[in-house]
Design a protein around this motif. Structure first.
Motif, PDB file in Angstrom:
ATOM      1  N   UNK A 179      32.319  44.170  40.839  1.00 31.20           N
ATOM      2  CA  UNK A 179      32.495  43.150  41.871  1.00 31.20           C
ATOM      3  C   UNK A 179      32.859  43.842  43.187  1.00 31.20           C
ATOM      4  N   UNK A 180      31.950  43.833  44.155  1.00 33.21           N
ATOM      5  CA  UNK A 180      32.208  44.429  45.468  1.00 33.21           C
ATOM      6  C   UNK A 180      32.615  43.327  46.442  1.00 33.21           C
ATOM      7  N   UNK A 181      33.801  43.428  46.999  1.00 33.62           N
ATOM      8  CA  UNK A 181      34.336  42.427  47.931  1.00 33.62           C
ATOM      9  C   UNK A 181      34.121  41.020  47.365  1.00 33.62           C
ATOM     10  N   UNK A 182      34.680  40.724  46.187  1.00 32.39           N
ATOM     11  CA  UNK A 182      34.306  39.500  45.470  1.00 32.39           C
ATOM     12  C   UNK A 182      34.754  38.203  46.106  1.00 32.39           C
ATOM     13  N   UNK A 183      35.775  38.218  46.981  1.00 32.53           N
ATOM     14  CA  UNK A 183      36.281  36.946  47.499  1.00 32.53           C
ATOM     15  C   UNK A 183      36.184  36.836  49.014  1.00 32.53           C
ATOM     16  N   UNK A 184      35.247  37.562  49.628  1.00 29.83           N
ATOM     17  CA  UNK A 184      35.039  37.430  51.073  1.00 29.83           C
ATOM     18  C   UNK A 184      34.598  36.002  51.387  1.00 29.83           C
ATOM     19  N   UNK A 240      48.729  33.742  42.057  1.00 31.82           N
ATOM     20  CA  UNK A 240      47.319  33.848  42.409  1.00 31.82           C
ATOM     21  C   UNK A 240      46.565  34.685  41.383  1.00 31.82           C
ATOM     22  N   UNK A 241      47.249  35.721  40.856  1.00 32.09           N
ATOM     23  CA  UNK A 241      46.587  36.657  39.951  1.00 32.09           C
ATOM     24  C   UNK A 241      46.987  36.384  38.507  1.00 32.09           C
ATOM     25  N   UNK A 242      46.020  36.388  37.597  1.00 31.21           N
ATOM     26  CA  UNK A 242      46.342  36.129  36.185  1.00 31.21           C
ATOM     27  C   UNK A 242      47.151  37.274  35.586  1.00 31.21           C
ATOM     28  N   UNK A 243      47.912  36.960  34.552  1.00 30.98           N
ATOM     29  CA  UNK A 243      48.749  37.967  33.908  1.00 30.98           C
ATOM     30  C   UNK A 243      47.890  39.010  33.209  1.00 30.98           C
ATOM     31  N   UNK A 245      42.263  28.542  46.777  1.00 29.55           N
ATOM     32  CA  UNK A 245      42.143  27.835  45.512  1.00 29.55           C
ATOM     33  C   UNK A 245      41.029  28.398  44.656  1.00 29.55           C
ATOM     34  N   UNK A 246      39.885  28.681  45.275  1.00 33.54           N
ATOM     35  CA  UNK A 246      38.752  29.242  44.535  1.00 33.54           C
ATOM     36  C   UNK A 246      39.039  30.680  44.113  1.00 33.54           C
ATOM     37  N   UNK A 247      39.813  31.407  44.901  1.00 34.52           N
ATOM     38  CA  UNK A 247      40.149  32.783  44.527  1.00 34.52           C
ATOM     39  C   UNK A 247      40.872  32.820  43.193  1.00 34.52           C
ATOM     40  N   UNK A 265      38.636  34.009  36.036  1.00 33.88           N
ATOM     41  CA  UNK A 265      37.353  34.207  35.393  1.00 33.88           C
ATOM     42  C   UNK A 265      37.102  35.702  35.152  1.00 33.88           C
ATOM     43  N   UNK A 266      37.451  36.549  36.126  1.00 27.76           N
ATOM     44  CA  UNK A 266      37.284  37.999  35.961  1.00 27.76           C
ATOM     45  C   UNK A 266      38.165  38.526  34.841  1.00 27.76           C
TER      46      UNK A 266
END
Length: 503
Positions: free
Chosen positions: A426-431, A250-253, A436-438, A444-445
């Motif tokens: 980014x405050x609470x960026x994926x609420x 889920x998280x980029x390297x 998939x969008x996360x 992108x971040x």
């Protein structure tokens, strides 16, 4: 267990787009059923058909053994279906009791009608007897914690005695862990009282905590319905069902950089009773993560760093210069952009379209010298950024109020990217954003951090730990360092929820 709801062969088309392709869905009596899917999968369309907002093109709906036609919200309520939206519209200056009975205040008909407050309070107490939950309904809604406002919205939906089916859309998106536990207690009380619940969430861990069954929608079709026990027994991965592919990382390297230019620094920063003694450094080339529960001071810290709130203690240094911001305009001018946690009231103009919202934070770039808008260039830039954030549906002329919560968050992020800032908060960026969008937004971040300093402020411990190069926790307004150069997730969690290093 008998079925309270059966939806068979439901189809819905919007012009050339087939939103639902003959789907089936059922709900057991007294069941909590999680409805899952990425944005655009079709779950919102199904729910809007069930709540009477949309009219189905094909299919049948049976409630309690009787075929029904739900062409309007009133028809849905009369059939026993009530919905609590993701952001319930309540009146802050009215009490809980008054909000529960908005539109049905118990007044006798006539030109000069008055509220029958005694009857309203009596009915409210009957609701609390039926669904036991501790709440002060005489308090003003504007002074209530988030979970109590959610409970008031639920009681408003259930004020009619004949309601059998309750739809809850992302009810925990703004709740703390403790408040979430209170809401789940309320949901179990509703379940015990004979209410069947359709529960929409992007927080997959909640499915295992509260749901009896789950259904996954993908591409306008029902791809799976099963109990949690069946999923565990067969090794089913909910994310993979939603994405139709292995979930992967889920998280980029991380690239290991830690020597970029210092773009923002706080030294002993404090703001009234909200927080104090905060020291932090944000560098180009890395992501700084700040973890804290709702009410810990993280929201106020993000606003102070941006300039939307003023600090009263300590020093804020931006690109080597000590700054005392007088407002958000100073933060923007200094090259800082905040993606706020409350996108509806702080991040978007809900009645305007995507292009307007994407470009409004940088009118210098969006306008010609004489002040006229660069219409063609703005649209082209908005199209590119909408693709970058994965906006669905890709309709830039729609008002942002017509998009789901997750897509509204994507529009706020696109707005920040149009600003082309040096420092992003980014405050609470994926609420409200699906899994998939996360992954797309996290990537992108990470890409953004190569040219700017990125600060992620979140009440999601996994998000901060998985995404950030360096982390800090806030507990009741004071900073707590989790310990170690690379603290574990448990160390970060202990710092944020207990205010101490993990053992």
């Amino acid at each position: 267990m008998s079925k309270i709801l059966t939806m068979s062969g439901i189809a819905k088309r919007f012009g050339p787009v087939q939103a639902l392709g003959g789907v089936d869905f059922d709900l057991d009596r007294g069941e909590i059923h999680a409805l899952l899917g990425i944005n655009g999968a079709g779950k919102s369309t199904l729910i809007k058909i069930l709540s009477g907002v949309y009219v189905k093109d094909e299919g049948t709906i049976t409630i309690d053994g009787e075929a029904v036609e739900l062409g309007t919200p009133r028809a849905a309520i009369e059939a026993g279906v009530a919905t609590v939206q993701q952001h319930p519209e309540l009146v802050p200056d009215c009490t809980g009791v008054e909000n529960i009975f908005l539109g049905g205040e118990g007044a006798s008909p006539g030109l000069f009608r008055r509220m029958n407050r005694a009857a309203m309070r009596e009915k409210a107490q009957k609701l609390l007897v039926r669904f036991p939950i501790e709440i002060d309904l005489d308090a003003r809604v504007g002074e209530m914690p988030a979970v109590d406002r959610e409970i008031v919205a639920i009681l408003h939906a259930l004020r009619h005695d004949h309601i059998k089916i309750l739809i809850l859309d992302e009810p925990t998106s703004t709740l703390t862990e403790r408040e979430k536990a209170s809401l789940f207690q309320m949901m179990r009380a509703l379940q015990a009282g004979g209410i069947s619940i359709i529960y929409i969430t992007h927080r997959l861990e909640e499915v295992y905590e509260i749901a009896d069954r789950f259904t996954v929608f993908r591409g306008g079709r029902n791809v799976a319905t099963m109990t949690l026990g069946e999923a565990r027994l067969t090794g089913v991965s909910i994310p993979e069902l939603m994405l139709d592919e292995a979930a992967g990382d889920l998280y980029p390297a991380r690239d290991g950089r830690s020597d970029g230019d210092v773009l923002l620094e706080a030294k002993g920063l404090g703001c009234g009773a909200h927080f104090s003694g905060v020291d932090l450094v944000a560098r180009r080339g890395e992501i700084l993560g700040i973890f804290g529960l709702v009410g810990s001071g993280v929201d106020e810290l993000s606003k102070v760093l941006y300039g939307a709130m003023r600090h009263d203690v300590g020093e804020l240094v931006v690109k080597g210069e000590t700054r005392n911001f007088r407002g958000a305009h100073d933060g923007l001018a200094a090259g800082i952009f905040l993606v706020p946690g409350d996108r509806r009231t702080e991040g978007l103009t809900m009645t305007k379209d995507v292009v307007f919202n994407t470009t409004v934070a940088h009118l210098g770039r969006a306008s010609w010298v004489g002040g006229l808008l660069r219409m063609r260039a703005n649209r082209q830039a908005s199209e590119r950024l909408a693709r970058d954030v994965g906006l669905q549906p890709f309709e830039l002329d729609r008002p942002v109020s017509a998009f789901s919560g997750g897509n509204q968050q994507k529009i706020v992020i696109a707005k920040g990217l149009f600003r082309d800032a040096d420092i992003y908060i980014f405050a609470e960026p994926t609420v409200g954003v699906d899994i998939g969008a996360r992954a797309k937004l996290y990537a992108l971040m990470r890409e953004l951090s190569q040219r700017a300093a990125v600060i992620v402020v979140s009440s999601d411990c996994d998000e901060v730990h998985g995404l950030a190069d360096r982390v800090l926790a806030l507990y009741k307004g004071r900073p707590v360092h989790p310990g170690g150069a690379e603290p574990t997730r448990d160390q970060l969690l202990a710092a944020g929820i207990m205010g101490a290093r993990a053992a």
